[in-house]
Design a protein around this motif. Structure first.
Motif, PDB file in Angstrom:
ATOM      1  N   GLY A 148       4.024  12.701   7.111  1.00 55.63           N
ATOM      2  CA  GLY A 148       3.943  11.880   8.305  1.00 55.63           C
ATOM      3  C   GLY A 148       3.964  10.388   8.056  1.00 55.63           C
ATOM      4  N   ARG A 149       3.689   9.965   6.819  1.00 53.60           N
ATOM      5  CA  ARG A 149       3.762   8.560   6.444  1.00 53.60           C
ATOM      6  C   ARG A 149       4.307   8.443   5.029  1.00 53.60           C
ATOM      7  NH1 ARG A 149       2.375   8.906  10.805  1.00 53.60           N
ATOM      8  NH2 ARG A 149       0.886   7.713  12.059  1.00 53.60           N
ATOM      9  N   MET A 150       5.008   7.356   4.778  1.00 48.97           N
ATOM     10  CA  MET A 150       5.511   7.024   3.451  1.00 48.97           C
ATOM     11  C   MET A 150       5.282   5.548   3.210  1.00 48.97           C
ATOM     12  SD  MET A 150       9.023   9.169   4.015  1.00 48.97           S
ATOM     13  CE  MET A 150       8.669   9.450   5.762  1.00 48.97           C
ATOM     14  N   VAL A 151       4.943   5.195   1.981  1.00 47.92           N
ATOM     15  CA  VAL A 151       4.830   3.788   1.599  1.00 47.92           C
ATOM     16  C   VAL A 151       5.888   3.511   0.544  1.00 47.92           C
ATOM     17  CG1 VAL A 151       3.364   1.945   0.721  1.00 47.92           C
ATOM     18  CG2 VAL A 151       2.344   3.824   2.045  1.00 47.92           C
ATOM     19  N   THR A 152       6.852   2.660   0.887  1.00 50.22           N
ATOM     20  CA  THR A 152       7.889   2.292  -0.070  1.00 50.22           C
ATOM     21  C   THR A 152       7.418   1.054  -0.817  1.00 50.22           C
ATOM     22  OG1 THR A 152      10.270   1.944  -0.385  1.00 50.22           O
ATOM     23  CG2 THR A 152       9.285   0.937   1.577  1.00 50.22           C
ATOM     24  N   ILE A 153       7.461   1.129  -2.134  1.00 49.96           N
ATOM     25  CA  ILE A 153       6.747   0.199  -2.997  1.00 49.96           C
ATOM     26  C   ILE A 153       7.660  -0.897  -3.539  1.00 49.96           C
ATOM     27  CG2 ILE A 153       5.412   0.004  -5.129  1.00 49.96           C
ATOM     28  CD1 ILE A 153       3.924   1.509  -2.926  1.00 49.96           C
ATOM     29  N   CYS A 154       7.143  -2.116  -3.490  1.00 53.63           N
ATOM     30  CA  CYS A 154       7.859  -3.283  -3.997  1.00 53.63           C
ATOM     31  C   CYS A 154       7.614  -3.425  -5.505  1.00 53.63           C
ATOM     32  CB  CYS A 154       7.375  -4.525  -3.260  1.00 53.63           C
ATOM     33  SG  CYS A 154       8.229  -6.046  -3.680  1.00 53.63           S
ATOM     34  N   THR A 155       8.679  -3.648  -6.259  1.00 53.09           N
ATOM     35  CA  THR A 155       8.565  -3.873  -7.708  1.00 53.09           C
ATOM     36  C   THR A 155       9.035  -5.259  -8.122  1.00 53.09           C
ATOM     37  OG1 THR A 155      10.757  -2.903  -8.090  1.00 53.09           O
ATOM     38  CG2 THR A 155       8.847  -1.419  -8.239  1.00 53.09           C
ATOM     39  N   HIS A 156       9.815  -5.919  -7.262  1.00 51.47           N
ATOM     40  CA  HIS A 156      10.324  -7.273  -7.501  1.00 51.47           C
ATOM     41  C   HIS A 156      10.002  -8.118  -6.270  1.00 51.47           C
ATOM     42  CE1 HIS A 156      12.910  -4.689  -9.966  1.00 51.47           C
ATOM     43  NE2 HIS A 156      13.336  -5.742 -10.639  1.00 51.47           N
ATOM     44  N   LEU A 157       9.309  -9.214  -6.457  1.00 40.62           N
ATOM     45  CA  LEU A 157       9.067 -10.099  -5.315  1.00 40.62           C
ATOM     46  C   LEU A 157      10.387 -10.606  -4.740  1.00 40.62           C
ATOM     47  CD1 LEU A 157       6.447 -11.098  -3.960  1.00 40.62           C
ATOM     48  CD2 LEU A 157       6.756 -13.249  -5.196  1.00 40.62           C
ATOM     49  N   SER A 158      11.378 -10.782  -5.598  1.00 41.38           N
ATOM     50  CA  SER A 158      12.682 -11.285  -5.160  1.00 41.38           C
ATOM     51  C   SER A 158      13.428 -10.290  -4.285  1.00 41.38           C
ATOM     52  CB  SER A 158      13.543 -11.634  -6.375  1.00 41.38           C
ATOM     53  OG  SER A 158      13.736 -10.498  -7.204  1.00 41.38           O
ATOM     54  N   ARG A 159      12.991  -9.039  -4.272  1.00 42.10           N
ATOM     55  CA  ARG A 159      13.645  -8.004  -3.466  1.00 42.10           C
ATOM     56  C   ARG A 159      12.771  -7.546  -2.302  1.00 42.10           C
ATOM     57  NH1 ARG A 159      15.903  -4.162  -8.440  1.00 42.10           N
ATOM     58  NH2 ARG A 159      16.972  -5.839  -9.576  1.00 42.10           N
ATOM     59  N   PHE A 160      11.732  -8.313  -1.993  1.00 44.75           N
ATOM     60  CA  PHE A 160      10.820  -7.884  -0.938  1.00 44.75           C
ATOM     61  C   PHE A 160      11.522  -7.692   0.399  1.00 44.75           C
ATOM     62  CE2 PHE A 160       8.041  -9.187   2.634  1.00 44.75           C
ATOM     63  CZ  PHE A 160       7.280  -8.027   2.696  1.00 44.75           C
ATOM     64  N   GLU A 161      12.461  -8.563   0.732  1.00 48.38           N
ATOM     65  CA  GLU A 161      13.140  -8.436   2.024  1.00 48.38           C
ATOM     66  C   GLU A 161      13.846  -7.092   2.140  1.00 48.38           C
ATOM     67  OE1 GLU A 161      15.695 -11.687   2.907  1.00 48.38           O
ATOM     68  OE2 GLU A 161      14.078 -13.169   2.990  1.00 48.38           O
ATOM     69  N   ARG A 162      14.403  -6.620   1.038  1.00 50.68           N
ATOM     70  CA  ARG A 162      15.082  -5.316   1.041  1.00 50.68           C
ATOM     71  C   ARG A 162      14.074  -4.186   1.250  1.00 50.68           C
ATOM     72  NH1 ARG A 162      18.496  -3.861  -4.236  1.00 50.68           N
ATOM     73  NH2 ARG A 162      16.553  -2.914  -4.965  1.00 50.68           N
ATOM     74  N   VAL A 163      12.919  -4.299   0.598  1.00 48.72           N
ATOM     75  CA  VAL A 163      11.869  -3.290   0.752  1.00 48.72           C
ATOM     76  C   VAL A 163      11.352  -3.287   2.184  1.00 48.72           C
ATOM     77  CG1 VAL A 163       9.566  -2.592  -0.013  1.00 48.72           C
ATOM     78  CG2 VAL A 163      11.207  -3.480  -1.676  1.00 48.72           C
ATOM     79  N   ALA A 164      11.089  -4.480   2.711  1.00 47.11           N
ATOM     80  CA  ALA A 164      10.568  -4.589   4.070  1.00 47.11           C
ATOM     81  C   ALA A 164      11.562  -4.062   5.095  1.00 47.11           C
ATOM     82  CB  ALA A 164      10.213  -6.046   4.374  1.00 47.11           C
ATOM     83  N   ALA A 165      12.857  -4.257   4.832  1.00 43.21           N
ATOM     84  CA  ALA A 165      13.878  -3.784   5.771  1.00 43.21           C
ATOM     85  C   ALA A 165      13.833  -2.264   5.917  1.00 43.21           C
ATOM     86  CB  ALA A 165      15.259  -4.231   5.312  1.00 43.21           C
ATOM     87  N   VAL A 166      13.542  -1.564   4.827  1.00 49.61           N
ATOM     88  CA  VAL A 166      13.421  -0.104   4.907  1.00 49.61           C
ATOM     89  C   VAL A 166      12.225   0.272   5.777  1.00 49.61           C
ATOM     90  CG1 VAL A 166      12.975   2.008   3.591  1.00 49.61           C
ATOM     91  CG2 VAL A 166      14.536   0.274   2.671  1.00 49.61           C
ATOM     92  N   ALA A 167      11.106  -0.410   5.571  1.00 50.68           N
ATOM     93  CA  ALA A 167       9.912  -0.112   6.373  1.00 50.68           C
ATOM     94  C   ALA A 167      10.136  -0.439   7.846  1.00 50.68           C
ATOM     95  CB  ALA A 167       8.721  -0.892   5.818  1.00 50.68           C
ATOM     96  N   GLU A 168      10.856  -1.508   8.102  1.00 49.98           N
ATOM     97  CA  GLU A 168      11.136  -1.894   9.495  1.00 49.98           C
ATOM     98  C   GLU A 168      12.036  -0.873  10.198  1.00 49.98           C
ATOM     99  OE1 GLU A 168      12.895  -5.651   8.872  1.00 49.98           O
ATOM    100  OE2 GLU A 168      11.008  -6.678   8.447  1.00 49.98           O
ATOM    101  N   ARG A 169      12.821  -0.173   9.435  1.00 49.79           N
ATOM    102  CA  ARG A 169      13.803   0.762   9.978  1.00 49.79           C
ATOM    103  C   ARG A 169      13.172   2.049  10.505  1.00 49.79           C
ATOM    104  NH1 ARG A 169      18.926   2.363   6.177  1.00 49.79           N
ATOM    105  NH2 ARG A 169      19.662   4.241   7.253  1.00 49.79           N
ATOM    106  N   PHE A 170      12.002   2.407   9.948  1.00 51.33           N
ATOM    107  CA  PHE A 170      11.369   3.681  10.301  1.00 51.33           C
ATOM    108  C   PHE A 170       9.919   3.446  10.733  1.00 51.33           C
ATOM    109  CE2 PHE A 170      14.425   4.526   6.852  1.00 51.33           C
ATOM    110  CZ  PHE A 170      15.282   5.423   7.484  1.00 51.33           C
ATOM    111  N   ASP A 171       9.538   4.056  11.863  1.00 48.32           N
ATOM    112  CA  ASP A 171       8.173   3.883  12.362  1.00 48.32           C
ATOM    113  C   ASP A 171       7.130   4.390  11.373  1.00 48.32           C
ATOM    114  OD1 ASP A 171       9.144   2.830  14.685  1.00 48.32           O
ATOM    115  OD2 ASP A 171       8.889   4.663  15.876  1.00 48.32           O
ATOM    116  N   ASP A 172       7.452   5.432  10.635  1.00 51.32           N
ATOM    117  CA  ASP A 172       6.469   6.085   9.780  1.00 51.32           C
ATOM    118  C   ASP A 172       6.552   5.665   8.318  1.00 51.32           C
ATOM    119  OD1 ASP A 172       8.940   7.305   9.749  1.00 51.32           O
ATOM    120  OD2 ASP A 172       8.207   9.346  10.039  1.00 51.32           O
ATOM    121  N   VAL A 173       7.248   4.569   8.032  1.00 53.45           N
ATOM    122  CA  VAL A 173       7.336   4.040   6.675  1.00 53.45           C
ATOM    123  C   VAL A 173       6.696   2.664   6.636  1.00 53.45           C
ATOM    124  CG1 VAL A 173       8.867   3.299   4.802  1.00 53.45           C
ATOM    125  CG2 VAL A 173       9.435   5.347   6.142  1.00 53.45           C
ATOM    126  N   TYR A 174       5.799   2.477   5.675  1.00 49.53           N
ATOM    127  CA  TYR A 174       5.185   1.179   5.411  1.00 49.53           C
ATOM    128  C   TYR A 174       5.668   0.690   4.047  1.00 49.53           C
ATOM    129  CZ  TYR A 174       2.242   1.932   9.448  1.00 49.53           C
ATOM    130  OH  TYR A 174       1.807   2.142  10.737  1.00 49.53           O
TER     131      TYR A 174
END
Length: 269
Positions: A31-57
């Motif tokens: 019911g929930r997933m947390v997609t994890i950031c490994t590069h600060l320089s790629r945070f926008e890409r990580v955040a975009a995935v979370a923004e795309r799905f209600d159940d992903v942080y």
């Protein structure tokens, strides 16, 4: 409901079928997933995935492997600023990896300290990666905390009993991956048997560490259910009870995550 507390949905491994991967997870009761950031320089890409799905942080941080590469970008102020993103629920993954030593140890330690300082300022939990660095990991946490409250977890826990006990005594949680299902993980399962149910989370670390019977294949969040089933057997509890307890643990630790969003039948009832 189960929660995959640690996966990497922004990785290229999932690029061509991300919607299908998330859908399979939902069908498997994740019911929930947390997609994890490994590069600060790629945070926008990580955040975009979370923004795309209600159940992903998502999280925010620099993996110890990338500590040297991202050192100049990583400041406490930057972590605090970016952590205001509404989908960010934790800081990391951060920590120490003395097995691969892909970044100098002093740089890893300094980056780790910056994450802890940001956690103290924001109140967000730490998502800690530690490998062959047990003593330094908890020493640095204690030094930086200096008696102040810090929450967090040791992700993909596969270390020894001493680190487990120290982390639990400090108030941290342990997150268990597919490693617990591996044939040669008897020592890990013996430790897990003694960990209180209210301090356990489950994860995939997808695309890595697929649990049995998928070991050697690409991992994905749907396989959280297989790891959870193994943990339930080790703990001697019903899988439904294990799911309830680990999900409660997740929301108690990751306080920014919304329990009422898509995926939690109990919240909707």
């Amino acid at each position: 409901m189960l929660v995959d507390s640690h996966c990497h949905l922004d990785f290229p491994d999932f690029a061509e079928e991300l919607d299908a991967v998330v859908d399979r997870a939902r069908q498997a009761g994740i019911g929930r997933m947390v997609t994890i950031c490994t590069h600060l320089s790629r945070f926008e890409r990580v955040a975009a995935v979370a923004e795309r799905f209600d159940d992903v942080y998502c999280s925010l941080g620099v993996h110890p492997h990338q500590a040297a590469e991202e050192d100049a970008l990583l400041t406490v102020e930057r972590l605090v600023e970016l952590s205001a993103h509404p989908k960010v629920v934790g800081l990391g993954e951060t920590g120490l990896d003395y097995f691969y030593d892909k970044s100098p140890r002093d740089v890893q330690q300094d980056c780790f300290r910056r994450h802890i300082r940001a956690a103290l300022e924001t109140g967000l939990p730490l998502i800690i990666h530690t490998r062959d660095a047990d003593d330094d990991t908890m020493r640095i946490v204690r030094e930086e905390a200096a008696g102040r409250p810090v929450t967090g977890l040791l992700h993909c826990f596969s270390s020894g009993r001493q680190l487990a006990e120290e982390a639990l005594d400090f108030g941290f949680h342990l997150s268990l991956s597919g490693i617990v299902t591996f044939k040669k993980s008897d020592d890990l399962r013996a430790i897990v048997k003694d960990v209180p149910l209210d301090r356990i989370l489950v994860e995939t670390d997808a695309p890595y560490l697929a649990p049995v019977p998928h070991r050697g294949r690409r991992n994905e969040p749907a396989f959280t259910a297989l790891t959870a089933a193994c943990v339930a057997e080790v703990k001697g509890v019903d899988p439904t009870e294990l799911a309830r307890r680990t999900t409660d643990n997740f929301f108690r630790l990751f306080t920014r995550a919304d329990r009422a969003a898509r995926g939690d039948a109990r919240a909707a009832a």
